[in-house]
Design a protein around this motif. Structure first.
Motif, short mmCIF file in Angstrom:
data_model
loop_
_atom_site.label_atom_id
_atom_site.label_comp_id
_atom_site.label_asym_id
_atom_site.label_seq_id
_atom_site.Cartn_x
_atom_site.Cartn_y
_atom_site.Cartn_z
N GLU A 190 0.80 -1.20 -0.03
CA GLU A 190 0.02 -0.23 0.00
C GLU A 190 0.98 1.15 0.04
O GLU A 190 0.67 2.05 -0.70
CB GLU A 190 -1.00 -0.06 1.24
N GLU A 191 1.81 1.13 0.82
CA GLU A 191 2.81 2.44 0.93
C GLU A 191 3.38 2.61 -0.58
O GLU A 191 3.71 3.86 -0.93
CB GLU A 191 4.09 2.36 2.05
N TYR A 192 3.82 1.49 -0.99
CA TYR A 192 4.42 1.64 -2.33
C TYR A 192 3.76 2.37 -3.49
O TYR A 192 3.96 3.23 -4.08
CB TYR A 192 5.03 0.44 -2.80
N CYS A 193 2.36 1.81 -3.30
CA CYS A 193 1.36 2.45 -4.47
C CYS A 193 1.14 3.76 -4.07
O CYS A 193 1.10 4.36 -5.26
CB CYS A 193 0.11 1.49 -4.33
N VAL A 194 0.92 4.38 -3.07
CA VAL A 194 0.83 5.76 -2.56
C VAL A 194 1.95 6.52 -3.15
O VAL A 194 1.90 7.59 -3.94
CB VAL A 194 0.42 5.72 -1.09
N THR A 195 3.25 6.20 -2.75
CA THR A 195 4.44 6.81 -3.03
C THR A 195 4.56 7.00 -4.49
O THR A 195 5.12 7.89 -5.24
CB THR A 195 5.61 5.97 -2.66
#
Length: 242
Positions: A190-195
């Motif tokens: 999830e954090e990678y997709c947001v970044t």
């Protein structure tokens, strides 16, 4: 292509089976002058000159036809070489076309291109791409309207996702992510997709029941019918990106 298994979830008999072939150079010894022009033209080292005889290695040939064009004496001609076959099935809801490589044949892209030629213009088609970012994956996704990247919340899954995202951005194909086996570690993806500003379109929960159903040949919605609405919304989102 190496071992397709979508047919396990489409209960239907094969209606049409056709052989897939590609052109491979064939040596005509009586006309060869031993100039070596064909060897120099081949960037894939699929030809070797031994004396005044040309050896052809079909497994290395990319069927570009360059060697035949380079041969001024006409000692090479193209002959069709079988690489696998295509199978067509259908039932009341699905039309399935599968490509199966011959055992020992290493290059899937020619067979993938043969399969894509059978897709009716203007129709909606879902292509199941091989994993990774090698030539088979690129050949499958190139020219698609949208690519769904299915990953899982593990370091290995994140590593492969990053490679796939970089590849698709190089090609220029829009993409979104489906998180399979979503659990307490999902923040990794999830954090990678947001970044990276990549839409996380759907989460499929980690469930033993799904694995057991898969082993019995059941589709996901047969095991978890409550996800039908999620898939319908997913289809609507993808349609909006076409």
């Amino acid at each position: 292509m190496e071992e397709p298994n979508c047919h396990l979830f489409v209960p239907a008999e094969v209606e049409i089976r056709t052989e897939a072939t590609v052109p491979i150079p064939e040596f005509q010894g009586s006309q060869c002058v031993g100039c070596g022009a064909c060897i120099k033209a081949c960037h894939f080292h699929a030809l070797a000159l031994l004396g005044n005889r040309v050896l052809v290695f079909p497994e290395l040939c990319h069927s570009c036809g360059g060697c035949v064009l380079a041969c001024a004496s006409g000692a090479l001609r193209e002959a069709q070489h079988a690489i696998g076959h295509l199978e067509f099935r259908r039932n009341e809801t699905v039309r399935l076309l599968s490509g199966i490589l011959n055992i020992g044949h290493a290059m899937a892209p020619p067979l993938i291109r043969k399969l894509r030629e059978r897709i009716a213009p203007g129709s909606t088609a879902i292509l199941d791409a091989p994993p990774g970012t090698a030539c088979p994956m690129v050949t499958t996704v190139r020219g698609c309207d949208y690519v769904l990247l299915v990953t899982e919340p593990t370091p290995f899954g994140l590593h492969d996702l990053k490679l796939a995202v970089r590849t698709l951005r190089e090609i220029g194909t829009p993409q979104g992510v489906i998180l399979n086996r979503a659990d307490d570690e999902s923040a990794l993806i999830e954090e990678y997709c947001v970044t990276e500003n990549i839409p996380l379109l759907m989460r499929i929960p980690f469930s033993r029941a799904v694995a057991e159903g898969y082993a019995r040949g059941q589709r996901l919605l047969e095991v978890m019918p409550e996800l039908r609405g999620e898939f319908e919304r997913l289809l609507a989102k993808i349609g909006g990106n076409r």
